[in-house]
Design a protein around this motif. Sequence first.
Motif, short mmCIF file in Angstrom:
data_model
loop_
_atom_site.label_atom_id
_atom_site.label_comp_id
_atom_site.label_asym_id
_atom_site.label_seq_id
_atom_site.Cartn_x
_atom_site.Cartn_y
_atom_site.Cartn_z
N ALA A 90 5.26 -9.32 16.75
CA ALA A 90 5.45 -10.50 15.90
C ALA A 90 5.00 -10.23 14.47
CB ALA A 90 4.68 -11.68 16.50
N ARG A 91 3.89 -9.53 14.32
CA ARG A 91 3.39 -9.23 12.98
C ARG A 91 4.34 -8.29 12.24
NH1 ARG A 91 -0.94 -6.95 14.30
NH2 ARG A 91 -0.31 -4.80 13.91
N PRO A 130 -1.15 -7.62 27.94
CA PRO A 130 -0.97 -9.07 28.00
C PRO A 130 -0.81 -9.64 29.40
CG PRO A 130 0.35 -8.15 26.23
CD PRO A 130 -0.21 -6.98 26.98
N ALA A 133 1.79 -9.34 20.12
CA ALA A 133 1.20 -9.80 18.86
C ALA A 133 1.55 -8.84 17.72
CB ALA A 133 -0.31 -9.94 19.00
N ASP A 134 1.54 -7.53 18.01
CA ASP A 134 1.89 -6.55 16.99
C ASP A 134 3.37 -6.63 16.63
OD1 ASP A 134 -0.72 -5.57 16.92
OD2 ASP A 134 -0.34 -4.17 18.57
N LEU A 165 6.01 -13.94 22.91
CA LEU A 165 5.80 -13.60 21.51
C LEU A 165 5.11 -14.75 20.78
CD1 LEU A 165 9.13 -11.85 20.49
CD2 LEU A 165 6.85 -10.95 20.04
N PRO A 166 4.04 -14.47 20.04
CA PRO A 166 3.43 -15.53 19.23
C PRO A 166 4.47 -16.10 18.26
CG PRO A 166 2.05 -13.56 19.26
CD PRO A 166 3.36 -13.18 19.87
#
Length: 315
Positions: free
Chosen positions: A137-138, A203, A134-135, A153-154
């Motif tokens: 992807a951000r 995850p 998540a980090d 990956l989101p």
Amino acid sequence: MNFHLVPRPLLYVEAVAEHGSVQAASRALGIAASAIDRHIKALEEVNRAPLFERLHRGMRPTAAGEAVVVLARRWRSDSERLETELQEMRGQEGGSVRLAAMDSLANGVLVDLHRWLRAAHPNIRLTVDIMAPADAARELDDGTVEVAMAFNLPRLRHQHVIWAGKLRFGCIVAPGHALAEARETSLARVNGHALVSQSAILPTRQYLDNRYGWFFAENAPVLASNSLQLLKGALRQGDVAMISSELDALPEIGRGELLFVPLKDKGLEAPTISVVIDGRRPLSRAARMVSEYLVSHTQDRLAEARAVAPSPDDS
């Protein structure tokens, strides 16, 4: 970085956020603490918002401070990207590439990537940030990294997936373990064996807990950690097993130090490993070479590991 395009106040806010105090940032940057403090207070006055909580021990960014840190990282990334593009315009190979990746790649694919760059492209500088999917992807969406490689990956609007591959879940053990001779196994068969496991915040473990919470409820790990190196060291001792993805032990599986026994449980959804870029930003030649290497080399490593531990369906 040869250019100095990042404003000093942004650098100072980023350093204080990273190191936890003005004094620690001062030591890291070699800049007087009074100068750092003066610039941060000036930013706070201009924006009429505190950037840090002043705690008894150290400083913690506020929401406004976190926004400034993101801006600093984006500015730094854009500066490095500009430097790389100008070098390429001059016909020079070089520049910087920022990559977000997972800890499970640290002692395999990423070490090989570093070795390849040093041998074939020594003028390219690589920065790798280890972080959760998540980090990653951000950070990619924020523009602070150019390439991300992680599990599941989101999906964000502007992502461009260069490559995605399905992985297998299985039981990882040493060659002498009681489960080592099986072609396949199941959680029911692993039930009762001493386990090591990734920490519950990671995850892979979260996915297994959500789908098969009974398994860890009945088999509390004798060792849980967010360090794969520690877990694999415990596995090599021979008396414990770990439920995880094959990617987490690719180098050890390829060398025969650990064995991967695929799980056959119904409903066990295979994780996906992806190499992703941001489609809004042009990719430098250096970043393109890094992403292409990650794809081809990971595919080769997976093929080697699966030749050692084929899927039951391949027999």
